[in-house]
Design an enzyme around this catalytic site. Structure first.
Site, PDB file in Angstrom:
ATOM      1  N   LYS A  33       0.849  -1.189   0.000  1.00  0.00           N
ATOM      2  CA  LYS A  33       0.000   0.000   0.000  1.00  0.00           C
ATOM      3  C   LYS A  33       0.889   1.244   0.000  1.00  0.00           C
ATOM      4  O   LYS A  33       1.915   1.270   0.692  1.00  0.00           O
ATOM      5  CB  LYS A  33      -0.886  -0.014   1.260  1.00  0.00           C
ATOM      6  CG  LYS A  33      -1.930   1.104   1.325  1.00  0.00           C
ATOM      7  CD  LYS A  33      -2.761   0.993   2.609  1.00  0.00           C
ATOM      8  CE  LYS A  33      -3.882   2.021   2.657  1.00  0.00           C
ATOM      9  NZ  LYS A  33      -4.711   1.873   3.874  1.00  0.00           N
ATOM     10  N   SER A  79      -9.647   1.928   3.007  1.00  0.00           N
ATOM     11  CA  SER A  79      -8.751   2.644   2.120  1.00  0.00           C
ATOM     12  C   SER A  79      -7.708   1.766   1.450  1.00  0.00           C
ATOM     13  O   SER A  79      -7.052   2.206   0.516  1.00  0.00           O
ATOM     14  CB  SER A  79      -8.028   3.727   2.909  1.00  0.00           C
ATOM     15  OG  SER A  79      -7.177   3.138   3.882  1.00  0.00           O
ATOM     16  N   SER A  84     -10.000  -0.167   7.409  1.00  0.00           N
ATOM     17  CA  SER A  84      -9.423  -0.004   6.071  1.00  0.00           C
ATOM     18  C   SER A  84      -8.740  -1.223   5.475  1.00  0.00           C
ATOM     19  O   SER A  84      -8.353  -1.205   4.316  1.00  0.00           O
ATOM     20  CB  SER A  84      -8.435   1.171   6.065  1.00  0.00           C
ATOM     21  OG  SER A  84      -9.141   2.375   5.921  1.00  0.00           O
TER      22      SER A  84
END
Ligand SMILES: [Mg+2]
Ligand SMILES: [Zn+2]
Lengths: 488, 484, 95
Positions: free
Chosen positions: A78, A158, A182
């Site tokens: 990420k 996210s 997330s």
């Protein structure tokens, strides 16, 4: 090479060990898949050259008999993790071009055990979002579609880039971060496993901060076993993070496969939230039955402050974020928009660099900390947080894990819920409470909605009891027998 | 010792509170591993943590915590075994994170006190409100370029102790005494070098005035005070300005003012017009700091003797005046010098040689006591020569000057220059007889009753012996001869 | 809590984010909406409840007083949008 990218992390590890294929072949297969799947927009940066170099090094080490746990396994990161020499942007325009001169501890742990970096995955800007629509690099597309409907759906957020990439076979596994859900929420939307460990289990050093008291790194994988393998490498004490916890990391993988007979499972009635679709309730009940069938003792428990978790979260997280994001001022790195004065430069830079959701949260956070409002909002929320954590503490006196759905609904079309922030925030209503209490929790794909979209079940555990969480998740995984390639 | 300000409409008194930022003596910064040396190349003592790069986290320096506790104990203050680090949020180019890590509602050190030593030998107590640990900011350089400001983060993150006094100070003199005493304590403890010129000790003064019996007036905070003298000047100017304003019927505005050292005045700070809202909240990157009472006790047990205790001991053990003792203990090195020199000697004589001759000479030469060309042992040697009458006090001053100049021993100088006192009675008798013979008429006048000519005759004998004759013997022999 | 446009301007100024006229009224509505929603916390009596200071019980880790970083101004300045030699450069600050 489709077969290589369909392997689990564990199977790929065994394949490499058995000499069936090389890390270079495995990596190349993923790079090819990534090139083909660019319309998903799961990656913000593909580091193909680095990946192949990593793979060759891994092959070499394996030849010399020096292979480490993740040797040659291609993984996605990420873009919230700082990676030395590789742009790290948190999905924000304000970090445009920022290349860190340091490596996050969690990614350093991956590389130290031989993992191959495929690239950086797309995400909601500064991890603020539940649909991956706030990224400066555009929305991520969920590989799943509703049955007979080609509408592009959100992957959740996210960590949506990481979950979409894992679901679409664009990596063997990915790492994400979870502040209020997330990892778990997008894992549920994309039909993959996503785990948030206990707060303090993985170092936050080098992970771009959203809300410091909540942020935790965790694995995103296609099996519970893979999550166990990844977590063992990611976790550990880091003297560079004052909130990191100094206790040994168990061999999570070896705690699997032992069954869950006698486990006490709590089902909190407060998680049956208003307007929750019947199919979510049915899924939950199926989960209860699966666990009961495997010899657990399921009992109803009471978490009375559950309904206050989301509003608490939406005070605490923005407050911390408003302060954490003050450093993006155009002085030392990232975007700068010039101005007539320093303040003018700050205001223009931050107006141009931050997207709408980030601005909204920074403003909320600034407001709840400001003179005259601190007690009414921030302090009140921190007291509620104590009560929420206390609810869980009491519950874990009588149960070993808690079973809930991960999300109140399945993935939705890109563009939905944009005009109503609170409707968007409700994505995290079932994940935020455990985040506020710092507890380990996992989402396991457990079935499909009537429209054919993945749904997840969440297992929440007591602090640092990731092993039991993984064992319960494995039991659900086996019973659900979810087909993770159903989107094809 | 309240200083009165005589206004046109009556007397006012000053009410002063001081905030001192004392840089902690440490190798590394408060929350990062970067160094703290003064005067390094720009941005050389900066870690990514100090530059507030994304994902960087603070980890506290244990020695800085210890220094704060040591200072708190030295200020006879409560040590809070539970304290919290907060973020103070504001935007400024030399504050990279957009917040300063400080302590707000739960500081590491609570109430304490400082005894001021006033010039008349009296003491006065000033309360300490608190001491907390915080990070220093970087440096904005405004004069390298007329168009832009340059930012150097070397200082950013260095540990500071903010020491806040109660509004107990009533004059510029007391403010000066407070700062000198605080500096002395910090130096004794070794927790801050107290160097105001290099900025390792900085002071802001909160000043207000009021008439007798009135509540506290509105205060102004004065910044940019880089010496004790300037603190005192600024306070006097500011109090006078406020009295004038009040007597003119104007309101004193609560504001931050800058001291202009060249003009000796204070002025409103520009660019700070907007109200501050620092949005303090506990830093979520750090958990509360919990101190072990045994650890605190061990630090307390290892504290050096501090100025007040040393002063009391000097008065009691050496019989010094409170004033002299206060002067000698103000610096640890002076006190040590004194104790070495006074070993086995008359402490009052030694104290006198220190405070008058040595301090005078050091002052003139702009030297510190540890740079003194005359060592404590050497000064002791000089005092010994006076005590055993080898030289007179007058000769000793000459010898001291020579010692200070050359760094040589007193005995060496006395021997080489033949300064040894003449104590041989027959030798003195011979000189006395010669003098009396030369000044027959003076002797007659003396015998006729002009008593004060005795001094003249002594002088003549001393002159003839080049000052080396033992004055006591000269007196005795003269008296004997004249009474014949 | 209804947030008016003046308050939005004040907060935006504190947060150093330039807000246009058009954005302001929309933001006032959104922030009001969110704040009203979070105010449901007032339903809970929190008298005597300690605010959370840390979600896991850890002792504050401390570092030794050793210089372990620095001497890397190139790293520190490498990402600077504007620099002059080894300094960061910003528009003129007036004191
Ligand atoms: Mg202050
Ligand atoms: Zn301060």
């Amino acid at each position: 090479m489709a077969v290589l990218i369909d392997l689990t992390l564990a199977a790929a590890r065994d394949g490499l060990e058995g000499g069936g294929f090389s890390a270079r072949e495995l990596t190349q297969a993923h790079l090819d898949a990534m090139a083909e799947a660019r319309p998903l927009n799961a990656y913000v940066a593909e580091t193909a050259e680095r990946a192949l170099a990593d793979a060759d090094r891994a092959d070499e080490r394996r030849r010399r008999g020096e292979a480490t746990p993740l040797e040659g396994l291609p993984i996605a990161v990420k873009d919230l993790f700082c990676t030395r020499g590789v742009a790290s942007t948190a999905g924000s325009h304000i970090l445009k071009g920022f290349v860190p001169p340091y490596e996050s501890t969690v990614t350093a742990n991956l590389w130290a055990t031989g993992a191959v970096m495929l690239g950086k995955t797309n995400m909601d800007e500064f991890a603020m979002g539940s649909a991956n629509v706030t990224s400066a690099y555009g929305p991520v597309v969920n590989p799943w579609r509703r049955r007979g409907d080609d509408t592009r759906l959100v992957p959740g957020g996210s960590s949506g880039g990481s979950t979409a990439a894992t679901a679409a076979r664009l990596c063997l596994a990915a790492i994400g971060t979870d502040t209020g859900g997330s990892i778990r929420q997008p894992a549920a939307f994309c039909g993959v496993v996503g785990m948030k460990p206990t707060y303090g289990r993985c170092s936050r050093f080098g992970m771009i901060a959203f809300a410091s008291s909540l942020d935790q790194a965790g694995p995103i994988t296609r099996s519970v076993q893979d999550a166990a393998i990844m977590l063992a490498v990611m976790a550990g004490y880091d003297p560079r993070d004052s909130t990191s916890v100094n206790r040994p990391v168990p061999d999570y993988e070896s705690s699997l496969g032992t069954g869950i007979e006698g486990l006490r499972v709590g089902v909190p009635k407060e998680y049956r939230v208003d307007g929750m679709p019947a199919e979510i309730g049915a899924l939950w009940q199926r989960g209860v039955n699966w666990l009961t069938d495997q010899g657990t003792e399921v009992r109803e428990i009471c978490l009375p402050h559950t309904e206050y978790a989301l509003p608490t979260y939406y005070i605490v997280a923005p407050a911390e974020a408003s302060s954490n994001l003050a450093r993006y001022d155009g002085v030392r790195y990232g975007l700068r928009v010039d101005g007539d004065s320093v303040d003018d430069m700050y205001e223009r830079t931050r107006a141009a660099g931050f997207g709408a959701e980030v601005k909204r949260r920074v403003l909320i956070g600034t407001y709840v900390l400001s003179a005259g409002y601190y007690d009414a909002y921030y302090l009140k929320a921190q007291k509620l947080r104590t009560l929420i954590a206390e609810d869980f503490r009491r519950a874990f006196e009588s149960v070993d894990v808690i079973l809930t759905p991960t999300t109140p609904f399945a993935a939705f079309p890109i563009g939905d819920k944009l005009d109503d922030p609170i409707a968007m925030y409700l994505n995290d209503v079932l994940t935020a409470p455990s985040s506020l209490a710092g507890l380990p929790a996992i989402s396991v794909p457990a079935g499909l909605s009537t429209e054919g979209l993945p749904l997840g079940l969440q297992v929440i555990g007591a602090p640092f009891d990731e092993e039991t969480v993984l064992r319960a998740a494995e039991a659900l995984e086996q019973a659900a027998d979810f087909d993770g390639s159903g989107w094809r | 010792m309240t200083a009165r300000i005589a206004g046109r409409t009556g007397d006012f008194e000053m009410v002063i509170g001081l905030e001192v930022h004392a840089q902690v003596v440490s190798n590394a910064k408060l929350f990062s591993g970067a160094g703290t040396a003064f005067g390094a190349e720009p941005n050389c003592q900066v870690s990514p943590v100090d530059a507030a790069m994304p994902g960087m986290l603070p980890v506290i320096n244990e020695f800085c915590v210890e220094q704060a506790v040591r200072t708190g104990l030295g200020l006879k203050a409560e040590i809070n075994s539970f304290s919290v680090f907060d973020r103070k949020n504001y935007f400024y180019p030399d504050l990279p994170a957009g917040y300063q890590i400080s302590q707000y509602s739960q500081p590491i050190v609570g109430r304490g006190s400082i005894l001021l030593d006033m010039d008349d030998g009296a003491t006065r107590e000033v309360g300490i409100t608190r001491l907390h640990l915080e990070q220093d900011a970087g440096k904005s350089v405004h004069d390298r370029d007329p168009q832009v400001t340059h930012v150097d983060l070397n200082r950013n993150g260095i540990a500071l102790m903010e020491i806040v006094s109660e509004p107990d100070i009533r004059s510029a003199q007391e403010a000066g005494a407070y700062l000198r005493k605080l500096r002395s304590i910090l130096r004794y403890l070794g927790t801050c070098d107290g160097n105001m010129e290099q900025g390792s000790m900085r002071c802001d003064a909160n000043v207000s005035v009021r008439r007798d019996g009135e509540p506290y007036g509105i205060r102004c905070e004065i910044k940019n005070l880089n010496s004790v003298r300037n603190v005192m000047r600024a306070i006097d100017y500011e109090a006078g300005r406020q009295v004038e304003a009040i007597e003119d019927g104007d309101e004193v505005a609560q504001e931050t003012r800058l001291f202009d050292a060249a003009k000796g005045t204070t002025r409103t700070m520009r660019g700070k017009e907007e109200a501050h809202d620092y949005r303090y909240f506990p830093d979520p990157d750090l958990v509360p700091l919990v101190l072990d009472p045994d650890w605190i006790a061990a630090i307390e047990a290892a504290l050096p003797e501090l100025p007040d205790d040393k002063k009391n001991r000097f008065v009691e053990a050496y019989g010094l005046s409170s004033y002299d003792a206060g002067v000698l203990v103000s610096e640890r090195a002076c006190a040590e010098y004194f104790e070495t020199a006074a070993q086995g000697r008359d402490p009052k004589v030694v104290a006198n040689w220190l405070t008058v001759e040595l301090f005078g000479a050091l002052n003139k030469a702009a030297l510190d006591i540890d740079q003194s060309p005359v060592s404590a042992r050497a000064l002791g040697g000089l005092v010994d020569l006076i005590a055993d009458a080898t030289i007179s006090g007058r000769i000793a001053k000459e010898v001291f000057a020579e010692m200070f100049e050359t760094g040589r021993e007193a005995s060496e100088i006395v021997a080489e220059k033949g300064l040894k006192q003449v104590t041989d009675t027959r030798e003195i008798e011979a000189v006395v007889d010669t003098v009396l013979a030369e000044h027959g008429n003076k002797v007659a006048e003396f015998r006729a009753g002009k008593e004060k000519l005795f001094g003249f005759l002594v002088g003549q004998v001393m002159k003839a012996t080049k000052g080396k004759a033992n004055p006591k013997s000269v007196n005795e022999i003269l008296r004997m001869r004249l009474s014949d | 809590m209804a947030v008016d446009e003046a308050t939005v301007s004040k907060i935006a100024r504190l947060a150093r984010i330039a807000i246009s006229e058009q954005e302001r009224s929309g933001l006032a509505d959104e922030l009001s909406h969110i704040l009203t929603w979070v105010e449901r916390l007032n339903e809970v009596d929190t008298e005597g409840v300690a605010p959370m200071t840390s979600v896991v019980a850890v002792k504050l880790a401390q570092r030794a007083d050793k210089v372990s970083d620095g001497d890397r101004s190139d790293d520190i300045l490498a990402n600077a949008p504007r620099r002059d030699g080894d300094y960061f450069v910003v528009p003129k600050v007036i004191e």
